[in-house]
Design a protein around this motif. Sequence first.
Motif, PDB file in Angstrom:
ATOM      1  N   PHE A   1       0.822  -1.211   0.000  1.00 50.60           N
ATOM      2  CA  PHE A   1       0.000   0.000   0.000  1.00 50.60           C
ATOM      3  C   PHE A   1       0.861   1.269   0.000  1.00 50.60           C
ATOM      4  N   ASP A   2       2.162   1.089   0.291  1.00 52.85           N
ATOM      5  CA  ASP A   2       3.023   2.271   0.385  1.00 52.85           C
ATOM      6  C   ASP A   2       3.097   3.021  -0.932  1.00 52.85           C
ATOM      7  N   ASN A   3       3.154   2.254  -2.044  1.00 50.68           N
ATOM      8  CA  ASN A   3       3.338   2.926  -3.334  1.00 50.68           C
ATOM      9  C   ASN A   3       2.144   2.785  -4.268  1.00 50.68           C
TER      10      ASN A   3
ATOM     11  N   GLY B   1      14.978  -1.191   6.812  1.00 51.02           N
ATOM     12  CA  GLY B   1      14.821  -0.092   5.851  1.00 51.02           C
ATOM     13  C   GLY B   1      13.572  -0.349   5.028  1.00 51.02           C
ATOM     14  N   TYR B   2      12.843   0.699   4.648  1.00 45.90           N
ATOM     15  CA  TYR B   2      11.620   0.497   3.857  1.00 45.90           C
ATOM     16  C   TYR B   2      11.954   0.006   2.455  1.00 45.90           C
ATOM     17  N   LYS B   3      13.182   0.380   1.975  1.00 46.81           N
ATOM     18  CA  LYS B   3      13.574  -0.074   0.656  1.00 46.81           C
ATOM     19  C   LYS B   3      14.068  -1.500   0.797  1.00 46.81           C
TER      20      LYS B   3
ATOM     21  N   MET C   1      19.091   2.230   5.942  1.00 47.10           N
ATOM     22  CA  MET C   1      18.391   1.692   7.108  1.00 47.10           C
ATOM     23  C   MET C   1      17.691   2.807   7.893  1.00 47.10           C
ATOM     24  N   ILE C   2      16.438   2.573   8.222  1.00 41.23           N
ATOM     25  CA  ILE C   2      15.693   3.544   9.044  1.00 41.23           C
ATOM     26  C   ILE C   2      15.966   3.236  10.516  1.00 41.23           C
ATOM     27  N   LEU C   3      16.058   1.931  10.828  1.00 43.79           N
ATOM     28  CA  LEU C   3      16.446   1.530  12.189  1.00 43.79           C
ATOM     29  C   LEU C   3      17.792   0.829  12.097  1.00 43.79           C
TER      30      LEU C   3
ATOM     31  N   PRO D   1      13.403  12.895  17.860  1.00 43.49           N
ATOM     32  CA  PRO D   1      12.931  13.891  16.892  1.00 43.49           C
ATOM     33  C   PRO D   1      12.065  13.252  15.818  1.00 43.49           C
ATOM     34  N   SER D   2      11.358  14.094  15.091  1.00 46.47           N
ATOM     35  CA  SER D   2      10.493  13.607  14.018  1.00 46.47           C
ATOM     36  C   SER D   2      11.339  12.890  12.961  1.00 46.47           C
ATOM     37  N   GLY D   3      10.843  11.741  12.505  1.00 42.75           N
ATOM     38  CA  GLY D   3      11.554  10.982  11.461  1.00 42.75           C
ATOM     39  C   GLY D   3      12.638  10.073  12.018  1.00 42.75           C
ATOM     40  N   ALA D   4      12.750   9.985  13.366  1.00 42.59           N
ATOM     41  CA  ALA D   4      13.815   9.157  13.946  1.00 42.59           C
ATOM     42  C   ALA D   4      13.541   7.666  13.771  1.00 42.59           C
ATOM     43  N   GLY D   5      12.280   7.300  13.565  1.00 40.55           N
ATOM     44  CA  GLY D   5      11.947   5.888  13.369  1.00 40.55           C
ATOM     45  C   GLY D   5      11.068   5.316  14.465  1.00 40.55           C
ATOM     46  N   LYS D   6      10.436   6.191  15.260  1.00 46.60           N
ATOM     47  CA  LYS D   6       9.648   5.720  16.413  1.00 46.60           C
ATOM     48  C   LYS D   6       8.439   4.885  15.960  1.00 46.60           C
ATOM     49  N   SER D   7       7.669   5.435  15.004  1.00 45.79           N
ATOM     50  CA  SER D   7       6.481   4.690  14.543  1.00 45.79           C
ATOM     51  C   SER D   7       6.904   3.394  13.856  1.00 45.79           C
ATOM     52  N   THR D   8       8.066   3.442  13.211  1.00 40.50           N
ATOM     53  CA  THR D   8       8.551   2.248  12.518  1.00 40.50           C
ATOM     54  C   THR D   8       8.748   1.095  13.508  1.00 40.50           C
ATOM     55  N   VAL D   9       9.245   1.437  14.718  1.00 43.35           N
ATOM     56  CA  VAL D   9       9.441   0.398  15.739  1.00 43.35           C
ATOM     57  C   VAL D   9       8.102  -0.311  16.001  1.00 43.35           C
TER      58      VAL D   9
ATOM     59  N   GLU E   1      -2.889   3.767  15.989  1.00 39.00           N
ATOM     60  CA  GLU E   1      -2.088   4.491  14.997  1.00 39.00           C
ATOM     61  C   GLU E   1      -1.926   5.954  15.345  1.00 39.00           C
ATOM     62  N   GLN E   2      -0.960   6.562  14.646  1.00 42.19           N
ATOM     63  CA  GLN E   2      -0.617   7.959  14.948  1.00 42.19           C
ATOM     64  C   GLN E   2      -1.811   8.921  14.833  1.00 42.19           C
ATOM     65  N   ASN E   3      -2.570   8.825  13.752  1.00 47.88           N
ATOM     66  CA  ASN E   3      -3.660   9.795  13.601  1.00 47.88           C
ATOM     67  C   ASN E   3      -4.989   9.281  14.136  1.00 47.88           C
TER      68      ASN E   3
ATOM     69  N   ALA F   1       5.943   9.176  21.878  1.00 45.99           N
ATOM     70  CA  ALA F   1       5.424  10.524  22.144  1.00 45.99           C
ATOM     71  C   ALA F   1       6.428  11.595  21.796  1.00 45.99           C
ATOM     72  N   HIS F   2       5.894  12.715  21.361  1.00 44.62           N
ATOM     73  CA  HIS F   2       6.711  13.901  21.175  1.00 44.62           C
ATOM     74  C   HIS F   2       6.679  14.720  22.450  1.00 44.62           C
ATOM     75  N   ARG F   3       5.430  14.781  23.005  1.00 45.85           N
ATOM     76  CA  ARG F   3       5.243  15.629  24.182  1.00 45.85           C
ATOM     77  C   ARG F   3       5.757  14.892  25.414  1.00 45.85           C
TER      78      ARG F   3
HETATM   79  N1  LIG Z   1       6.025   3.536   4.275  1.00 49.72           N
HETATM   80  C1  LIG Z   1       7.190   4.162   4.204  1.00 49.72           C
HETATM   81  N2  LIG Z   1       7.969   4.044   3.117  1.00 49.72           N
HETATM   82  C2  LIG Z   1       9.159   4.669   3.047  1.00 49.72           C
HETATM   83  N3  LIG Z   1       9.668   5.423   4.013  1.00 49.72           N
HETATM   84  C3  LIG Z   1       8.940   5.590   5.128  1.00 49.72           C
HETATM   85  C4  LIG Z   1       7.678   4.974   5.280  1.00 49.72           C
HETATM   86  N4  LIG Z   1       7.173   5.300   6.497  1.00 49.72           N
HETATM   87  C5  LIG Z   1       8.108   6.096   7.070  1.00 49.72           C
HETATM   88  N5  LIG Z   1       9.155   6.267   6.259  1.00 49.72           N
HETATM   89  C6  LIG Z   1      10.370   7.025   6.557  1.00 49.72           C
HETATM   90  O1  LIG Z   1      10.999   6.431   7.680  1.00 49.72           O
HETATM   91  C7  LIG Z   1      11.516   7.399   8.541  1.00 49.72           C
HETATM   92  C8  LIG Z   1      11.017   7.123   9.967  1.00 49.72           C
HETATM   93  O2  LIG Z   1       9.609   7.285   9.957  1.00 49.72           O
HETATM   94  P1  LIG Z   1       8.762   7.141  11.294  1.00 49.72           P
HETATM   95  O3  LIG Z   1       7.340   7.360  10.929  1.00 49.72           O
HETATM   96  O4  LIG Z   1       9.094   5.851  11.957  1.00 49.72           O
HETATM   97  O5  LIG Z   1       9.343   8.341  12.146  1.00 49.72           O
HETATM   98  P2  LIG Z   1       8.844   8.896  13.532  1.00 49.72           P
HETATM   99  O6  LIG Z   1      10.024   8.948  14.423  1.00 49.72           O
HETATM  100  O7  LIG Z   1       7.667   8.138  14.042  1.00 49.72           O
HETATM  101  O8  LIG Z   1       8.428  10.361  13.093  1.00 49.72           O
HETATM  102  P3  LIG Z   1       7.260  11.295  13.669  1.00 49.72           P
HETATM  103  O9  LIG Z   1       7.614  11.585  15.079  1.00 49.72           O
HETATM  104  O10 LIG Z   1       7.305  12.493  12.826  1.00 49.72           O
HETATM  105  O11 LIG Z   1       5.987  10.525  13.553  1.00 49.72           O
HETATM  106  C9  LIG Z   1      11.104   8.741   8.011  1.00 49.72           C
HETATM  107  O12 LIG Z   1      12.231   9.320   7.388  1.00 49.72           O
HETATM  108  C10 LIG Z   1      10.029   8.444   6.996  1.00 49.72           C
HETATM  109  O13 LIG Z   1      10.113   9.320   5.914  1.00 49.72           O
END
Ligand SMILES: Nc1ncnc2c1ncn2[C@@H]1O[C@H](COP(=O)(O)OP(=O)(O)OP(=O)(O)O)[C@@H](O)[C@H]1O
Length: 758
Positions: free
Chosen positions: A273-275, A514-516, A531-533, A551-559, A597-599, A709-711
């Motif tokens: 669904f990503d692409n 990594g997502y790739k 690698m994202i993580l 920080p935003s984009g660090a990979g938290k949601s990915t975990v 989920e986040q939203n 969390a950010h906050r």
């Molecule tokens: N489905 C995806 N395909 C490719 N890259 C992705 C995908 N989802 C997230 N990313 C990338 O992976 C990195 C980490 O994303 P992630 O959502 O885990 O960050 P985060 O720490 O939760 O950020 P935030 O606090 O802003 O939610 C980001 O650079 C994002 O662009």
Amino acid sequence: MNIPLFPEQPEEVSTGAIWLARLALLLSAPLNWLSPRMMEKILSRLVRKYPPATEEEVKVIRDAVCTVSRRCRSQEGCLRRSLAVAVGTWLKRRSVSWCTGYALEPFRAHAWVEVNNNPVGEPEEVRSYSKVISVTNTSENEEKSQGELESNNSKPNELGQEDQPVHIPRASIRQLFALTKGHNLEFSLVLILGILSAALTLLQPNLVADIVEQSNTGFTISSSLVFLILSLTTAMVLTTIQYYMLQKIGEGVVYEARTNLISHLFRLPIFEFDNRSVGDMLSRISGDSSRLRMALIQGTIALTSGSFIVVGAAIGLALKDSFLFLTALATILLSFIGILFMSNIIQKASFRVQKELGKLSELVERDLHAIRTIRSTNATSIEEEKATQQAEHLRKLGIRLAKIQSFMTPISNMSIQICGLIVLGIGGYRVSMGYMTIEDLIAFALLLYIMIGPVGQIFGAFSGIGESLGAFARIRELLDLAIESDYDTNTKVTTISNPSARKGMVVFEKVSFGYKKLEFGADIAQKEAEMILKEVSLSAEYGKRTAIVGPSGAGKSTVLQLIERFYDPDGGYIYVDGKDHRSYSREELRNLITYVEQNAPVLPGTLRDNLLIGNTDVSDQECYDVLKEVNLNYLIERSPDKLDMKIGDSGMTLSGGERQRLALARSLLSNSKIVLLDELTSNLDSLNEVVMKKAVDKLRESKTVIVVAHRLSTIVDSDIIYVLEHGRIVGSGNHNELLDKVPLYRELAKEQFLDKVI
Ligand SMILES: Nc1ncnc2c1ncn2[C@@H]1O[C@H](COP(=O)(O)OP(=O)(O)OP(=O)(O)O)[C@@H](O)[C@H]1O
């Protein structure tokens, strides 16, 4: 990874063996359609009488089969080959065992041939398959069966590099008509009706000739006239029934294609669904599926009554004058080749139209979802322009398709006219030379006239089928994608156990992701940039609250997404509730986890629907209690519908904070052991934040809670906090420890006025 199921470069074998293999493939072909259990039955009957083959004999047949059948990288391929080897050895009055089994990864199923319980020439990996069926060559008693192949004979999904989707996918008529499989009876009836109405139509010229002959003596109501009227009305009634039944079958086929597609889409892995755009997927479910009906109706009419009339009239024509008939046939065949060529172009053009239609749906769907942003940013005209441009592009493509299609009718008409002219010209000449009588020429022309309509129908059907094949190719493109469970493993996969990963815990051990997708065998160390993580190790204990900040984009949601197994890590191990998380089926794993989920998306429906997603065993009172706990009880108080109050599409009638609180209420109701909360408090005021914290604390008493969390104010009192930066854990501990030793955390805390020891 592709396991070489049979050698891709088999040894050279004799011509005799090649022919035997061809015969074996031909004879075993019908077996491919049967269920594994049926195959097992038939094969065991076949092999029972004969002595076992030697391994050498089997290898020769196997190499011959591999030479004849081109590829074997899928379940379908290995089934076909191993069945052919079993049948080939049987043809040589020898027998073998035929087995199917499950592989851990990457194939769902595999089939192979054994001699004395040893796979013939198979690599070591085959031993790791858990055997499902085995047909032995000695006695029936030794036949083993350990259950049937799961998930029936669904199409194989190959994971190799070769399977990258081609630009314009193709589908065959056979695949299209295979959709009518469940309507065999109705189809046979349509066929019979087609033959009957064709026979009645073919009778009509003779009846007319009789009437004309009898009219020499003045007009009388002869039996021929009665039969003519009867045959006309009966043919009409039969055709009406035939059309109705075809429409019914068409609806059934559209239903089948649609439901298969929907069920497949719901089961695709998340990365698919990503692409891909949701709008495009929706257009395949709605538009493309409907187009299948047309091909089936047009095609079947042409292939049933149409072709019977053509064949019947052709026989009549050949009997009247074979030379003239062959001349007419040659002209028809020439135009047929032209039409076939054009049908191919139509298929491609139709695919393009559908694809662009998908893009338009995607565009509009995206805009409608973000309608508030579009209005507030005054981007309405810009977005409208984009959609109009796409619609214009679509219009041009549609016109191009229409142009190609409109060529079809004149071409078929012209070919028919040319055919008529040639027949009259050559026929006239043959009459003048005395090769045929003028009556025969008239009869010939009359029969040819009867044939013209159905020939036109057949030509028209090619255009319709071409268009439907374009649409069907788009449906198949999605259906051919592997579903999530194809990547599943089973309990035998449990690899390394981690003594610190105890019950109820979530443990990450050097997880890289990594997502790739990396190529098979790629070195993760060299791909660090992708690698994202990066070698993330963390552990979340039962009864404790674990927080992940950064920080935003660090990979938290990915975990969190890796814990849910939406994606698989490229390196390292994840343990959930004491076991390698790949050792669970995805369903088992997700039963253990509640993920918000986040939203905090909300499903369209009622408040109750949203509270009970995935957990219907909850009373109304429990719902009320939990809504009170998250401070949402005012929602039910202000609506007379109480729990049945409607929530707009995607929860549009709820505020962002209300959606988050509703999501938390759902996790409070769930029975799962592990709760993952992603940015649950981002939209809350300070009062509701306190309410949420209390509710999360309650959750922690009986669950493993991981909070992203950010906050920081919402997580400062967590039992353990992990700080993630650019995909690496840069520190862990409680708030005070982190303030002391992790500069990034100190910085984050300072920004939020929380840099005081608590
Ligand atoms: N489905 C995806 N395909 C490719 N890259 C992705 C995908 N989802 C997230 N990313 C990338 O992976 C990195 C980490 O994303 P992630 O959502 O885990 O960050 P985060 O720490 O939760 O950020 P935030 O606090 O802003 O939610 C980001 O650079 C994002 O662009």
